[in-house]
Design a protein around this motif. Structure first.
Motif, PDB file in Angstrom:
ATOM      1  N   ASN A 245       0.591  -1.239  -0.122  1.00  0.00           N
ATOM      2  CA  ASN A 245       0.015  -0.048  -0.027  1.00  0.00           C
ATOM      3  C   ASN A 245       0.979   1.115   0.009  1.00  0.00           C
ATOM      4  OD1 ASN A 245      -2.445  -1.725   0.377  1.00  0.00           O
ATOM      5  ND2 ASN A 245      -1.999  -1.544   2.518  1.00  0.00           N
ATOM      6  N   HIS A 246       0.317   2.447  -0.149  1.00  0.00           N
ATOM      7  CA  HIS A 246       1.221   3.681  -0.075  1.00  0.00           C
ATOM      8  C   HIS A 246       1.711   3.888   1.230  1.00  0.00           C
ATOM      9  CE1 HIS A 246      -0.567   4.731  -3.795  1.00  0.00           C
ATOM     10  NE2 HIS A 246      -1.712   4.453  -3.689  1.00  0.00           N
ATOM     11  N   ASP A 247       1.022   3.252   2.187  1.00  0.00           N
ATOM     12  CA  ASP A 247       1.825   3.718   3.545  1.00  0.00           C
ATOM     13  C   ASP A 247       2.729   2.573   3.847  1.00  0.00           C
ATOM     14  OD1 ASP A 247       0.226   1.658   3.789  1.00  0.00           O
ATOM     15  OD2 ASP A 247      -1.021   2.068   5.452  1.00  0.00           O
ATOM     16  N   GLY A 248       3.041   1.841   2.984  1.00  0.00           N
ATOM     17  CA  GLY A 248       4.075   0.692   3.180  1.00  0.00           C
ATOM     18  C   GLY A 248       3.840  -0.517   3.883  1.00  0.00           C
ATOM     19  N   THR A 249       2.350  -0.702   4.065  1.00  0.00           N
ATOM     20  CA  THR A 249       1.882  -1.880   4.644  1.00  0.00           C
ATOM     21  C   THR A 249       1.610  -2.930   3.581  1.00  0.00           C
ATOM     22  OG1 THR A 249      -0.484  -1.125   4.439  1.00  0.00           O
ATOM     23  CG2 THR A 249       0.619  -0.921   6.539  1.00  0.00           C
ATOM     24  N   ARG A 250       1.687  -4.271   3.882  1.00  0.00           N
ATOM     25  CA  ARG A 250       1.781  -5.344   2.965  1.00  0.00           C
ATOM     26  C   ARG A 250       0.530  -6.164   2.899  1.00  0.00           C
ATOM     27  NH1 ARG A 250       6.388  -9.954   2.580  1.00  0.00           N
ATOM     28  NH2 ARG A 250       5.253 -10.501   4.550  1.00  0.00           N
ATOM     29  N   ASN A 251       0.158  -6.403   1.683  1.00  0.00           N
ATOM     30  CA  ASN A 251      -1.272  -7.333   1.504  1.00  0.00           C
ATOM     31  C   ASN A 251      -0.718  -8.454   0.978  1.00  0.00           C
ATOM     32  OD1 ASN A 251      -2.940  -5.189   2.311  1.00  0.00           O
ATOM     33  ND2 ASN A 251      -3.176  -4.352   0.174  1.00  0.00           N
TER      34      ASN A 251
END
Length: 649
Positions: A405-411
């Motif tokens: 994601n844009h905030d660096g979190t991973r899906n």
């Protein structure tokens, strides 16, 4: 497989209990360590020990080799590159890329003969290599008589015969006059070359020697496979290599290895002739096919190590000498005794100590320090790049996908495992699944269901039949699926999440492979617009918009709006609004769609009783349909063992 089985047998014989799965998982990393050692030995032979150490460090972390040597990578290439490097160090043999070796070493010997660098060492080395390698390779049942019956090996045999003739003429040289030797040499070489050439042509014509394979022709003609063998051209590893791939897999070594090649050519000897031929041929083949980047990587590491080693020796060697300055000579003593003397013994103007110190503090030492720091920074950047590529690109499983994601979190996208688990739990254990061959191994291994084609399907016509079903309209595809007893159809669709490796992007290869076997029914031009474009929107070809693959991919997708900025049915992968939103099925029904729509599974409907009976009548031609409707038919005839129906069996 033989290597893994042998290691497992030896360990268990030594009472070291280990599971065969663990041997397979760690086979490639173990051999990658041996590859680093063999690269060190080979580079040390070519240049020096420092260059060998750098080459071993490079190949230990370079992405171009890590891609096939990470834990869990159980493939030929895991052992192959070690065998290739060790072969070049010892001159013996290797893997499927053995064709590259068995032609490169004879090329080296042939070039040495042209350069008039023949010696007894070359004669003994190549004769031993060819005879021992030929005998040993023929002991492997899978290889058998291929070394003497395939065209790929004829160059090695021809050079062997030429070397024997050349050695014999060298033996006669001391026993004949110069004029007699020149005449005999010309006649002997011409006669030997002519006999070998005509023999190969005759044996190939009679069928004793197999002709060149399609993969060989595709290396010299990049368009050959696309026209004649589309199944080979459809594999992503067989596509031409882009510049991005070179930088991604080799990073700064792309720029430094030409310098190492120049140093080898500048100080040429027999061994460096070989590495020059290796580099030139590997660069060409790696440019033609992505997969052959693996054969280029070792020589790039070796030559880059030579370049870095030479630079460090030039710029750091002087610093080491300054740390241990030589004993002062008599001229310095005279200078101390006679400070007013402006001339030395040679009559040149003396430099005072202060001037010498100023020279040392000038631009020269600074340039050396700058160059050294730049080299170290390049090596640090290379190490960082290799670590990032290894962790993000080559150590991630292909079954489980990840996005950020844009905030660096991973899906985590677990659609593949989700779909395979559904197949395993909700379908009959004897169910047959039709999909493109890319997913055959995964379906068989994770879902435990029978597939029509997989990565080891050698029957091109069988793959073409699956491609024809995917490329045809629903009715025609249904007849094919019934003939193959298909129960479910699995496809990959990336239009929702923007996954570029889906079946729509691979669809043209299905069409091309099907066209090769069924040119009357499938034509590639029918799937393009009149302007020659492949489009999925309203301007797309009617044949494409009504084929089975299109309908299965976009079924119910026209009702789906992904965000407020795009209309319903907007395909993120192809950046287009689909042209056929009113999709309905007659012979299929949707059985499962994964969370992100990445995997879609459809169930093939069975024929109803009336259609089944009519279908049997039509196929077996027992009674015409009109008579069946008006007369009573003895139904026992349908169960007689001599009456078979491939479609309804």
């Amino acid at each position: 497989m033989v290597t893994a089985g042998l290691i497992h047998w030896i360990l268990n014989m030594l009472n070291v209990t280990v599971h065969i799965r663990d041997v397979c998982v760690f086979l490639a990393p173990v051999f990658s360590g041996l590859t680093a050692i063999s690269t060190f030995l080979l580079t040390r032979e070519l240049w020096n020990q420092g260059a060998g150490l750098l080459a071993a460090c490079f190949i230990a972390i370079v992405p171009g080799y890590i891609s096939r040597s990470v834990a869990g990578s159980f493939d030929n290439e895991g052992i192959a590159i070690f065998a290739l490097q060790f072969t070049y160090y010892l001159w013996v043999s290797a893997w499927g890329g053995y064709v590259f070796i068995i032609n490169l070493i004879p090329l080296h010997v042939f070039v040495l003969l042209l350069m008039q660098r023949y010696s007894r060492r070359v004669y003994i080395a190549y004769s031993t290599f060819y005879i021992v390698g030929l005998i040993l390779s023929m002991q492997i049942p899978f290889v058998g008589f291929q070394p003497i019956r395939t065209s790929e090996h004829m160059a090695a045999a021809g050079v062997f015969a030429l070397l024997q003739a050349y050695a014999f003429l060298q033996y006669l040289r001391d026993r004949l006059t110069k004029q007699e030797f020149q005449t005999l040499f010309f006649l002997g070489v011409s006669l030997a070359a002519g006999i070998v050439f005509l023999s190969v042509i005759y044996l190939t014509y009679t069928g004793y020697i197999a002709p060149w394979s399609g993969r060989f022709y595709s290396l010299w003609d990049t368009g050959y496979a696309k026209i004649h063998i589309p199944i080979i051209a459809s594999v992503s590893e067989h596509q031409p290599t882009t510049w991005v791939s070179f930088f991604f897999d080799l990073h700064i070594l792309v720029c430094t290895f030409p310098a190492g090649l120049w140093f080898c050519i500048k100080n040429i000897n027999d061994e460096r002739v070989f590495v020059a031929l290796y580099a030139i041929s590997a660069v060409y083949f790696a440019g033609v096919m992505v997969r052959l980047m693996l054969t280029l990587t070792p020589v790039v590491c070796m030559l880059s190590a030579i370049a870095f080693s030479n630079v460090f020796e030039r710029y750091l060697g002087d610093d080491m000498k300054r740390e241990n300055p030589p004993i002062e000579d008599s001229s310095d003593e005279d200078d101390k005794r006679n400070p007013g003397n402006l001339y030395d013994k040679a009559g040149k103007v003396r430099k005072h100590v202060s001037e010498q110190e100023k020279t040392e503090e000038g631009l020269g030492p600074n340039i050396k320090n700058i160059v050294t720091m730049l080299m170290l920074m390049l090596l640090m950047m290379f190490a960082v790049h290799c670590t990032w590529v290894t962790s993000n690109a080559y150590s991630s499983p292909s079954v489980v996908l990840a996005s950020y994601n844009h905030d660096g979190t991973r899906n985590i996208l677990d659609d593949f495992r989700e779909a395979y688990y559904w197949l395993r739990q909700n379908t009959d254990e004897h169910a047959r699944v039709m999909s493109w061959w890319d997913y055959g191994y995964q379906i068989a291994g994770m879902a435990n269901r029978t597939t029509l084609v997989d990565n080891n399907t050698w029957n091109n016509s069988h793959i073409a039949l699956v491609g024809k079903a995917m490329s045809s309209n629903e009715s025609a595809a249904y007849e094919i699926m019934r003939s193959l007893d298909v129960d479910y159809v699995l496809i990959i669709f990336g239009g929702v999440i923007g996954y570029s490796g889906d079946d729509i992007n691979k669809f043209l290869w299905m069409v091309r492979i099907a066209e090769g076997e069924h040119p009357k029914d499938i034509r590639e031009s029918d799937y393009f617009t009149p302007q020659g474009e492949f489009r999925v929107d309203k301007a797309g070809s009617p044949t494409l918009l009504n084929c089975l693959m299109y309908k299965m991919s976009y079924y119910r997708f026209g009702e789906m709006q992904l965000d407020f900025r795009t209309p319903p049915g907007f395909d993120r992968t192809r950046n287009a609004e689909i042209g056929n939103k009113d999709i309905k099925f007659k012979h299929l029904e949707e059985a499962f769609t994964s969370e992100h729509w990445l995997v879609r599974i459809y169930k093939v409907k069975q024929l109803d009783n009336r259609e089944t009976l009519d279908h049997k009548l039509r196929v077996t031609n027992i009674v015409p349909k009109q008579k069946y409707l008006s007369k009573k038919v003895d139904k026992r005839s349908f169960i007689e063992p001599n009456i078979q129906c491939n479609f309804c069996s």
